[in-house]
Design an enzyme around this catalytic site. Structure first.
Site, mmCIF file in Angstrom:
data_model
loop_
_atom_site.group_PDB
_atom_site.id
_atom_site.type_symbol
_atom_site.label_atom_id
_atom_site.label_comp_id
_atom_site.label_asym_id
_atom_site.label_seq_id
_atom_site.Cartn_x
_atom_site.Cartn_y
_atom_site.Cartn_z
ATOM 1 N N ASN A 1 -17.558 -60.285 -9.731
ATOM 2 C CA ASN A 1 -18.987 -60.464 -9.999
ATOM 3 C C ASN A 1 -19.196 -60.827 -11.461
ATOM 4 O O ASN A 1 -18.317 -60.643 -12.302
ATOM 5 C CB ASN A 1 -19.724 -59.142 -9.755
ATOM 6 C CG ASN A 1 -19.806 -58.779 -8.300
ATOM 7 O OD1 ASN A 1 -18.812 -58.408 -7.690
ATOM 8 N ND2 ASN A 1 -20.987 -58.894 -7.732
ATOM 9 N N HIS B 1 -21.459 -64.121 -8.394
ATOM 10 C CA HIS B 1 -20.013 -63.977 -8.586
ATOM 11 C C HIS B 1 -19.571 -65.098 -9.522
ATOM 12 O O HIS B 1 -20.219 -66.141 -9.613
ATOM 13 C CB HIS B 1 -19.280 -64.037 -7.236
ATOM 14 C CG HIS B 1 -19.430 -62.767 -6.441
ATOM 15 N ND1 HIS B 1 -18.440 -61.810 -6.374
ATOM 16 C CD2 HIS B 1 -20.469 -62.279 -5.719
ATOM 17 C CE1 HIS B 1 -18.859 -60.805 -5.622
ATOM 18 N NE2 HIS B 1 -20.092 -61.060 -5.209
ATOM 19 N N HIS C 1 -27.569 -62.036 -7.434
ATOM 20 C CA HIS C 1 -26.248 -61.399 -7.344
ATOM 21 C C HIS C 1 -25.205 -62.513 -7.490
ATOM 22 O O HIS C 1 -24.907 -63.222 -6.531
ATOM 23 C CB HIS C 1 -26.165 -60.716 -5.975
ATOM 24 C CG HIS C 1 -24.880 -60.037 -5.656
ATOM 25 N ND1 HIS C 1 -24.714 -58.671 -5.725
ATOM 26 C CD2 HIS C 1 -23.682 -60.514 -5.225
ATOM 27 C CE1 HIS C 1 -23.490 -58.349 -5.348
ATOM 28 N NE2 HIS C 1 -22.832 -59.459 -5.044
ATOM 29 N N ARG D 1 -18.919 -50.374 -5.730
ATOM 30 C CA ARG D 1 -18.941 -50.866 -4.338
ATOM 31 C C ARG D 1 -18.327 -52.266 -4.237
ATOM 32 O O ARG D 1 -17.251 -52.444 -3.660
ATOM 33 C CB ARG D 1 -20.399 -50.851 -3.822
ATOM 34 C CG ARG D 1 -20.536 -51.014 -2.325
ATOM 35 C CD ARG D 1 -20.438 -52.436 -1.830
ATOM 36 N NE ARG D 1 -21.409 -53.338 -2.441
ATOM 37 C CZ ARG D 1 -21.368 -54.661 -2.305
ATOM 38 N NH1 ARG D 1 -20.418 -55.235 -1.597
ATOM 39 N NH2 ARG D 1 -22.266 -55.426 -2.910
ATOM 40 N N ASP D 2 -18.966 -53.266 -4.845
ATOM 41 C CA ASP D 2 -18.477 -54.642 -4.705
ATOM 42 C C ASP D 2 -17.126 -54.787 -5.399
ATOM 43 O O ASP D 2 -16.246 -55.521 -4.933
ATOM 44 C CB ASP D 2 -19.496 -55.617 -5.316
ATOM 45 C CG ASP D 2 -19.460 -56.995 -4.679
ATOM 46 O OD1 ASP D 2 -18.462 -57.321 -4.018
ATOM 47 O OD2 ASP D 2 -20.429 -57.756 -4.853
ATOM 48 N N CYS E 1 -15.449 -60.219 -2.059
ATOM 49 C CA CYS E 1 -15.682 -59.772 -0.688
ATOM 50 C C CYS E 1 -14.424 -60.031 0.119
ATOM 51 O O CYS E 1 -13.958 -61.171 0.194
ATOM 52 C CB CYS E 1 -16.862 -60.503 -0.061
ATOM 53 S SG CYS E 1 -17.088 -60.053 1.670
HETATM 54 P P1 HMG Z 1 -17.909 -53.875 15.170
HETATM 55 O O1 HMG Z 1 -16.464 -53.735 15.402
HETATM 56 O O2 HMG Z 1 -18.620 -55.025 15.819
HETATM 57 O O3 HMG Z 1 -18.652 -52.510 15.510
HETATM 58 O O4 HMG Z 1 -18.121 -53.957 13.594
HETATM 59 P P2 HMG Z 1 -19.278 -52.018 16.883
HETATM 60 O O5 HMG Z 1 -20.747 -51.869 16.667
HETATM 61 O O6 HMG Z 1 -18.820 -52.891 18.019
HETATM 62 O O7 HMG Z 1 -18.613 -50.560 17.057
HETATM 63 C C1 HMG Z 1 -17.214 -50.424 17.282
HETATM 64 C C2 HMG Z 1 -16.745 -49.032 16.868
HETATM 65 O O8 HMG Z 1 -16.907 -48.917 15.451
HETATM 66 C C3 HMG Z 1 -17.532 -47.889 17.480
HETATM 67 O O9 HMG Z 1 -16.641 -46.802 17.637
HETATM 68 C C4 HMG Z 1 -18.529 -47.537 16.398
HETATM 69 O O10 HMG Z 1 -18.957 -46.194 16.440
HETATM 70 C C5 HMG Z 1 -17.703 -47.778 15.152
HETATM 71 P P3 HMG Z 1 -16.054 -46.428 19.077
HETATM 72 O O11 HMG Z 1 -17.267 -46.187 19.940
HETATM 73 O O12 HMG Z 1 -15.276 -47.634 19.520
HETATM 74 O O13 HMG Z 1 -15.221 -45.217 18.793
HETATM 75 N N1 HMG Z 1 -18.584 -48.117 14.016
HETATM 76 C C6 HMG Z 1 -18.599 -47.477 12.843
HETATM 77 N N2 HMG Z 1 -17.889 -46.457 12.338
HETATM 78 C C7 HMG Z 1 -18.195 -46.036 11.101
HETATM 79 N N3 HMG Z 1 -19.171 -46.597 10.323
HETATM 80 C C8 HMG Z 1 -19.898 -47.627 10.780
HETATM 81 C C9 HMG Z 1 -19.605 -48.102 12.089
HETATM 82 N N4 HMG Z 1 -20.146 -49.099 12.816
HETATM 83 C C10 HMG Z 1 -19.513 -49.090 13.993
HETATM 84 N N5 HMG Z 1 -20.876 -48.162 10.027
HETATM 85 C C11 HMG Z 1 -19.487 -53.706 11.618
HETATM 86 C C12 HMG Z 1 -19.422 -54.213 13.043
HETATM 87 C C13 HMG Z 1 -20.770 -54.204 11.019
HETATM 88 C C14 HMG Z 1 -19.458 -52.186 11.649
HETATM 89 C C15 HMG Z 1 -18.245 -54.237 10.842
HETATM 90 O O14 HMG Z 1 -18.237 -55.622 10.945
HETATM 91 C C16 HMG Z 1 -18.248 -53.850 9.388
HETATM 92 O O15 HMG Z 1 -18.063 -52.699 9.033
HETATM 93 N N6 HMG Z 1 -18.465 -54.846 8.457
HETATM 94 C C17 HMG Z 1 -18.576 -54.588 7.035
HETATM 95 C C18 HMG Z 1 -17.897 -55.647 6.222
HETATM 96 C C19 HMG Z 1 -18.102 -55.369 4.761
HETATM 97 O O16 HMG Z 1 -18.319 -54.254 4.334
HETATM 98 N N7 HMG Z 1 -18.061 -56.460 3.924
HETATM 99 C C20 HMG Z 1 -18.247 -56.348 2.502
HETATM 100 C C21 HMG Z 1 -19.668 -56.079 2.086
HETATM 101 S S1 HMG Z 1 -20.707 -57.531 2.087
HETATM 102 C C22 HMG Z 1 -20.493 -58.208 0.500
HETATM 103 O O17 HMG Z 1 -19.615 -57.808 -0.227
HETATM 104 C C23 HMG Z 1 -21.468 -59.246 0.019
HETATM 105 C C24 HMG Z 1 -22.444 -58.715 -1.050
HETATM 106 O O18 HMG Z 1 -21.772 -58.232 -2.197
HETATM 107 C C25 HMG Z 1 -23.452 -59.818 -1.471
HETATM 108 C C26 HMG Z 1 -22.767 -61.136 -1.857
HETATM 109 O O19 HMG Z 1 -21.871 -61.146 -2.728
HETATM 110 O O20 HMG Z 1 -23.183 -62.136 -1.258
HETATM 111 C C27 HMG Z 1 -23.286 -57.548 -0.477
HETATM 112 MG MG MG Z 2 -20.997 -59.478 -3.806
#
Ligand code: HMG
Ligand code: MG
Length: 301
Positions: free
Chosen positions: A249, A209, A207, A11-12, A240
């Site tokens: 990581n 990095h 967690h 995933r990450d 990320c």
């Molecule tokens: P948004 O654009 O604000 O979504 O994104 P919305 O709620 O306004 O919805 C807009 C459209 O997107 C809608 O469709 C929803 O159905 C669709 P429409 O009605 O226009 O046809 N939609 C989705 N479709 C599929 N799957 C979904 C989904 N949600 C809405 N889940 C959102 C908001 C949170 C979805 C977006 O910002 C997003 O996907 N962000 C994820 C970013 C990400 O994955 N970052 C990496 C992970 S975090 C990380 O790596 C850190 C970590 O490792 C810890 C660390 O290191 O600190 C965990």
């Molecule tokens: Mg991470």
């Protein structure tokens, strides 16, 4: 003593690669990590596919894993930010989700398109419905040490956000050093503050990095504080896409080498893991950044 390694490479790691790894290779990666003895493997994310195209095949991957591994496949944690993501995860049969909040305003907006406060409104019904459906929930809090836009992040702010995310109904809170700027004393101070706020070490994971080369020494600091779950990524993959300067990581192999040296049980077959990371590095077309992978790949122990 034993430590649980929570593997986040699929995933990450893969969320941050320029090349999209074919779904069959992702499934093989996870099968090999499980065969190498990793007890928990975070498999993918049910986020918006245009935000993280590398993991747009989440449903297909989970279907393959559940088909091949049955109940075990259902228990691989998957990232879920909101109710739409939860619907997708439940539909395919996932039983373990992870939400991911931000300790800072800027990263909440960049990573979740929500303000710091709005993120709780997004997570609250998601966690409630997940718990009602019998799913396990892990919560991440990102930017626990520093943020590329806001600089140093006060410990009190991190504890406040972490406590609120955990209290939504999580079984574990993972404290993320998203951009790898933390150092050992800061780890100790953060954990002490969480303990004081009523979150014991058994509820916490770290967690790290490795951007500044501190991940392993931070892991030692966490172990000294009594943490028994550490996140790591096979071969040191990771980062990320929404955090400037987030690189790989803590490499699982580096952590395994450390734990073995300390006489701490981990259950991982290092040779099998190194072989897996060398194979994945070949798929990605670049060498693994892990020092232990490089050392053992050159002269197998
Ligand atoms: P948004 O654009 O604000 O979504 O994104 P919305 O709620 O306004 O919805 C807009 C459209 O997107 C809608 O469709 C929803 O159905 C669709 P429409 O009605 O226009 O046809 N939609 C989705 N479709 C599929 N799957 C979904 C989904 N949600 C809405 N889940 C959102 C908001 C949170 C979805 C977006 O910002 C997003 O996907 N962000 C994820 C970013 C990400 O994955 N970052 C990496 C992970 S975090 C990380 O790596 C850190 C970590 O490792 C810890 C660390 O290191 O600190 C965990
Ligand atoms: Mg991470």
């Amino acid at each position: 003593m034993s430590v649980t390694i929570y593997e986040v490479g699929p995933r990450d790691g893969l969320q941050n690669e320029k090349t999209v790894v074919p779904v069959r290779d992702k499934a093989e990666f996870i099968h090999r990590l499980v065969a190498a003895g990793l007890p928990v493997v975070e498999a993918t994310s049910f986020v918006h596919p245009t935000w993280v195209p590398q993991l747009a095949d989440a449903a297909e991957l989970m279907a393959m894993l559940i088909d091949g591994l049955g109940e075990r496949g259902r228990q691989f944690p998957v990232l879920v930010p909101n109710q739409r993501g939860l619907d997708r995860a439940i539909e395919i049969g996932c039983e373990h989700i992870t939400i991911f909040g931000s300790a800072t305003e800027t990263f909440a907006q960049r990573n979740l398109n929500r303000s710091l406060d709005e993120q709780f409104a997004m997570f609250e019904p998601t966690v409630r419905r997940a718990r009602d459906a019998g799913l396990d929930v892990r919560a991440y809090v990102s930017m626990c040490f520093g943020d590329p836009w806001e600089g140093a992040v006060p410990v009190d702010q991190v504890v406040d956000v972490g406590r609120r995310l955990f209290d939504l109904g999580a079984s574990q809170l993972s404290l993320g050093d998203t951009i790898g700027v933390g150092t050992a004393a800061h780890v100790g101070a953060l954990l002490a503050a969480f303990n004081e706020a009523g979150l014991p070490n058994e509820s916490l994971a770290m967690h790290f990095h490795d951007t500044y080369g501190q991940a392993l020494s931070n892991a030692v600091a966490a172990l000294r504080c009594g943490i028994t779950t550490l996140d790591a990524s096979a071969g040191g993959l990771g980062g990320c896409p929404y955090a400037r300067s987030a690189t790989g990581n803590l490499a699982t192999e580096d952590l395994v080498w450390l734990l073995t040296g300390l006489g701490i049980e981990h259950g991982v077959d290092l040779a099998a893991l190194v072989e897996t990371s060398v194979w994945m590095a070949g798929e990605l077309g670049r060498p693994s950044p892990s020092a232990v992978v490089r050392a053992l790949a050159d002269s197998p122990a």
